[in-house]
Design an enzyme around this catalytic site. Structure first.
Site, PDB file in Angstrom:
ATOM      1  N   ALA A  67    -125.903 -49.756  51.126  1.00  0.00           N
ATOM      2  CA  ALA A  67    -127.139 -50.451  50.772  1.00  0.00           C
ATOM      3  C   ALA A  67    -126.775 -51.870  50.345  1.00  0.00           C
ATOM      4  O   ALA A  67    -125.625 -52.151  49.994  1.00  0.00           O
ATOM      5  CB  ALA A  67    -127.832 -49.708  49.634  1.00  0.00           C
ATOM      6  N   GLY A 109    -124.735 -46.006  51.532  1.00  0.00           N
ATOM      7  CA  GLY A 109    -125.906 -45.696  52.347  1.00  0.00           C
ATOM      8  C   GLY A 109    -125.581 -45.640  53.831  1.00  0.00           C
ATOM      9  O   GLY A 109    -126.263 -44.956  54.599  1.00  0.00           O
ATOM     10  N   GLU A 112    -124.469 -42.239  54.381  1.00  0.00           N
ATOM     11  CA  GLU A 112    -125.639 -41.355  54.297  1.00  0.00           C
ATOM     12  C   GLU A 112    -126.517 -41.469  55.543  1.00  0.00           C
ATOM     13  O   GLU A 112    -127.090 -40.478  56.000  1.00  0.00           O
ATOM     14  CB  GLU A 112    -126.428 -41.688  53.030  1.00  0.00           C
ATOM     15  CG  GLU A 112    -125.621 -41.324  51.784  1.00  0.00           C
ATOM     16  CD  GLU A 112    -126.238 -41.817  50.492  1.00  0.00           C
ATOM     17  OE1 GLU A 112    -126.475 -43.043  50.379  1.00  0.00           O
ATOM     18  OE2 GLU A 112    -126.482 -41.002  49.594  1.00  0.00           O
ATOM     19  N   GLU A 132    -120.267 -45.631  45.562  1.00  0.00           N
ATOM     20  CA  GLU A 132    -121.309 -46.046  44.605  1.00  0.00           C
ATOM     21  C   GLU A 132    -120.820 -46.003  43.160  1.00  0.00           C
ATOM     22  O   GLU A 132    -121.223 -46.807  42.324  1.00  0.00           O
ATOM     23  CB  GLU A 132    -122.555 -45.150  44.747  1.00  0.00           C
ATOM     24  CG  GLU A 132    -123.372 -45.408  46.000  1.00  0.00           C
ATOM     25  CD  GLU A 132    -122.951 -44.568  47.193  1.00  0.00           C
ATOM     26  OE1 GLU A 132    -121.806 -44.073  47.205  1.00  0.00           O
ATOM     27  OE2 GLU A 132    -123.768 -44.428  48.121  1.00  0.00           O
TER      28      GLU A 132
HETATM   29  N1  CO8 Z   1    -124.236 -55.189  50.269  1.00  0.00           N
HETATM   30  C1  CO8 Z   1    -124.372 -56.529  50.393  1.00  0.00           C
HETATM   31  N2  CO8 Z   1    -123.429 -57.324  50.961  1.00  0.00           N
HETATM   32  C2  CO8 Z   1    -122.309 -56.740  51.418  1.00  0.00           C
HETATM   33  C3  CO8 Z   1    -122.100 -55.339  51.314  1.00  0.00           C
HETATM   34  C4  CO8 Z   1    -123.139 -54.551  50.725  1.00  0.00           C
HETATM   35  N3  CO8 Z   1    -123.058 -53.201  50.609  1.00  0.00           N
HETATM   36  N4  CO8 Z   1    -120.882 -55.042  51.836  1.00  0.00           N
HETATM   37  C5  CO8 Z   1    -120.355 -56.222  52.256  1.00  0.00           C
HETATM   38  N5  CO8 Z   1    -121.218 -57.237  52.009  1.00  0.00           N
HETATM   39  C6  CO8 Z   1    -121.022 -58.670  52.299  1.00  0.00           C
HETATM   40  C7  CO8 Z   1    -120.026 -59.311  51.333  1.00  0.00           C
HETATM   41  O1  CO8 Z   1    -120.646 -59.666  50.129  1.00  0.00           O
HETATM   42  C8  CO8 Z   1    -119.549 -60.488  52.162  1.00  0.00           C
HETATM   43  O2  CO8 Z   1    -120.555 -61.492  52.087  1.00  0.00           O
HETATM   44  P1  CO8 Z   1    -120.113 -63.051  51.785  1.00  0.00           P
HETATM   45  O3  CO8 Z   1    -119.321 -63.421  53.007  1.00  0.00           O
HETATM   46  O4  CO8 Z   1    -121.425 -63.752  51.691  1.00  0.00           O
HETATM   47  O5  CO8 Z   1    -119.309 -63.030  50.542  1.00  0.00           O
HETATM   48  C9  CO8 Z   1    -119.561 -59.964  53.594  1.00  0.00           C
HETATM   49  O6  CO8 Z   1    -120.440 -58.829  53.583  1.00  0.00           O
HETATM   50  C10 CO8 Z   1    -118.189 -59.501  54.063  1.00  0.00           C
HETATM   51  O7  CO8 Z   1    -117.690 -58.573  53.135  1.00  0.00           O
HETATM   52  P2  CO8 Z   1    -116.242 -58.725  52.415  1.00  0.00           P
HETATM   53  O8  CO8 Z   1    -115.841 -60.154  52.326  1.00  0.00           O
HETATM   54  O9  CO8 Z   1    -116.304 -57.952  51.125  1.00  0.00           O
HETATM   55  O10 CO8 Z   1    -115.318 -57.975  53.491  1.00  0.00           O
HETATM   56  P3  CO8 Z   1    -113.921 -57.263  53.214  1.00  0.00           P
HETATM   57  O11 CO8 Z   1    -113.354 -56.956  54.569  1.00  0.00           O
HETATM   58  O12 CO8 Z   1    -113.095 -58.020  52.255  1.00  0.00           O
HETATM   59  O13 CO8 Z   1    -114.309 -55.861  52.505  1.00  0.00           O
HETATM   60  C11 CO8 Z   1    -115.572 -53.829  52.185  1.00  0.00           C
HETATM   61  C12 CO8 Z   1    -115.038 -54.885  53.184  1.00  0.00           C
HETATM   62  C13 CO8 Z   1    -114.400 -53.039  51.577  1.00  0.00           C
HETATM   63  C14 CO8 Z   1    -116.482 -52.880  52.966  1.00  0.00           C
HETATM   64  C15 CO8 Z   1    -116.352 -54.533  51.062  1.00  0.00           C
HETATM   65  O14 CO8 Z   1    -117.275 -55.429  51.634  1.00  0.00           O
HETATM   66  C16 CO8 Z   1    -117.112 -53.615  50.158  1.00  0.00           C
HETATM   67  O15 CO8 Z   1    -116.536 -52.950  49.304  1.00  0.00           O
HETATM   68  N6  CO8 Z   1    -118.474 -53.544  50.327  1.00  0.00           N
HETATM   69  C17 CO8 Z   1    -119.317 -52.758  49.481  1.00  0.00           C
HETATM   70  C18 CO8 Z   1    -119.227 -51.280  49.769  1.00  0.00           C
HETATM   71  C19 CO8 Z   1    -120.102 -50.485  48.840  1.00  0.00           C
HETATM   72  O16 CO8 Z   1    -119.908 -50.483  47.642  1.00  0.00           O
HETATM   73  N7  CO8 Z   1    -121.103 -49.778  49.387  1.00  0.00           N
HETATM   74  C20 CO8 Z   1    -122.031 -48.978  48.630  1.00  0.00           C
HETATM   75  C21 CO8 Z   1    -123.267 -49.767  48.289  1.00  0.00           C
HETATM   76  S1  CO8 Z   1    -124.390 -48.882  47.218  1.00  0.00           S
HETATM   77  C22 CO8 Z   1    -125.199 -47.822  48.270  1.00  0.00           C
HETATM   78  O17 CO8 Z   1    -124.958 -47.778  49.445  1.00  0.00           O
HETATM   79  C23 CO8 Z   1    -126.231 -46.935  47.643  1.00  0.00           C
HETATM   80  C24 CO8 Z   1    -127.027 -46.189  48.718  1.00  0.00           C
HETATM   81  C25 CO8 Z   1    -128.364 -45.790  48.138  1.00  0.00           C
HETATM   82  C26 CO8 Z   1    -129.340 -45.434  49.247  1.00  0.00           C
HETATM   83  C27 CO8 Z   1    -130.773 -45.589  48.828  1.00  0.00           C
HETATM   84  C28 CO8 Z   1    -131.363 -44.359  48.237  1.00  0.00           C
HETATM   85  C29 CO8 Z   1    -132.831 -44.324  47.940  1.00  0.00           C
END
Ligand code: CO8
Length: 258
Positions: A67, A109, A112, A132
């Protein structure tokens, strides 16, 4: 088809394809993205020319990294309640089979969303995870439940308590991935499988999906009753007559979805 901002839609014969299209944000699932996915899938679900749906992501790095954290970061519970998370339930209610073609990060997400699908084709570089907990929350779109039902309690606990990522091979060993393919081949493999499903009798395919999904919601006795009712119901279809007649006449069946 409707024009969408955050996803792409296309058709390949009787297959409807939905592509998450925010590659710079690793296809992060904002509220608007999930709304568009639900709308596009419902459109394909209503379309008699479509027999199976495939969902994938654009870019090289991620099917979906979860998400949209930036969007969620300052939300209140009431904001979240009002945010349209019913769209997740709309995706769950799609009656045609859905195949996820995943690669790279399949997190939060994103994981999921893949688990919501009926089959998963994964590139060998796929990493599944529910990170998460590292954000101070837990999965909210079915992760704890769908993983626990298939992976079991202990491995699921590791995923949701540590945010541990699991590779495609291990997920396949536990039955959570149908096929692993070389990176870059996941979409073509998913479409190939989807075309085979789309060539089946459409009503039978929908009732087959509904019957299998009933196994997750019911006791064995109730599930068997649902299967039997759906089995009997198909004897009212023209496609059942055609399928059996074609077998007897040693020819290819021509199904009409009636
Ligand atoms: N949300 C928003 N932006 C994101 C997300 C995300 N989940 N993941 C990556 N991005 C963005 C980064 O902020 C970055 O943007 P910018 O260039 O502007 O800084 C760009 O994408 C590239 O990402 P990274 O530079 O971080 O890329 P890396 O290769 O260094 O890392 C990772 C890749 C490991 C995947 C890293 O991006 C990461 O950890 N992302 C977050 C993963 C995460 O925590 N996901 C869970 C989110 S919470 C969730 O999903 C809850 C679900 C609920 C469902 C709804 C129920 C009703």
């Amino acid at each position: 088809m409707t024009d969408y901002h955050y996803i792409l839609t296309e058709r390949d014969e009787r297959v409807g394809i939905v592509t998450l299209n925010r590659p710079k944000e690793l296809n992060a699932l904002s509220i608007a993205v999930i709304g568009e996915v639900a709308n596009a899938m419902e459109e394909f679900d209503r379309d008699a020319e479509i027999g199976c749906i495939v969902i994938t992501g654009s870019g090289e790095k991620a099917f979906a990294a979860g998400a949209d954290i930036k969007e969620m970061s300052n939300k209140s519970p009431i904001d979240m309640l009002n945010a349209g998370f019913d769209d997740w339930d709309r995706i769950r209610r799609i009656s045609k089979p859905i195949i996820a073609a995943v690669f790279g990060y399949v997190l939060g997400g994103g994981c999921e969303l893949a688990l919501n699908c009926d089959m998963i084709i994964a590139a060998e570089n796929t990493r599944f995870g529910q990170p998460e907990i590292m954000l101070g929350i837990i999965p909210g779109a079915g992760g704890t439940q769908r993983l626990a039902r298939t992976l079991g309690k202990y491995r699921t606990m590791e995923m949701v308590l540590l945010g541990a990522q699991v590779g495609a091979k291990e997920m396949a060993e536990h039955g959570l991935v149908n096929h692993i393919v070389p990176k870059g081949e996941q979409l073509s493999e998913a479409i190939k499988m989807a075309k085979k499903i789309a060539a089946q009798a459409p009503v039978a395919a929908r009732l087959a999906k509904a019957s299998v999904l009933a196994a997750f919601e019911t006791s064995l006795q109730e599930g068997l009753a649902i299967e039997r009712q759906n089995f009997f119901l198909l004897f009212a279809s023209e496609d059942m007559r055609e399928g059996m007649q074609a077998f007897i006449e040693k020819r290819q069946a021509q199904f009409k979805g009636k």
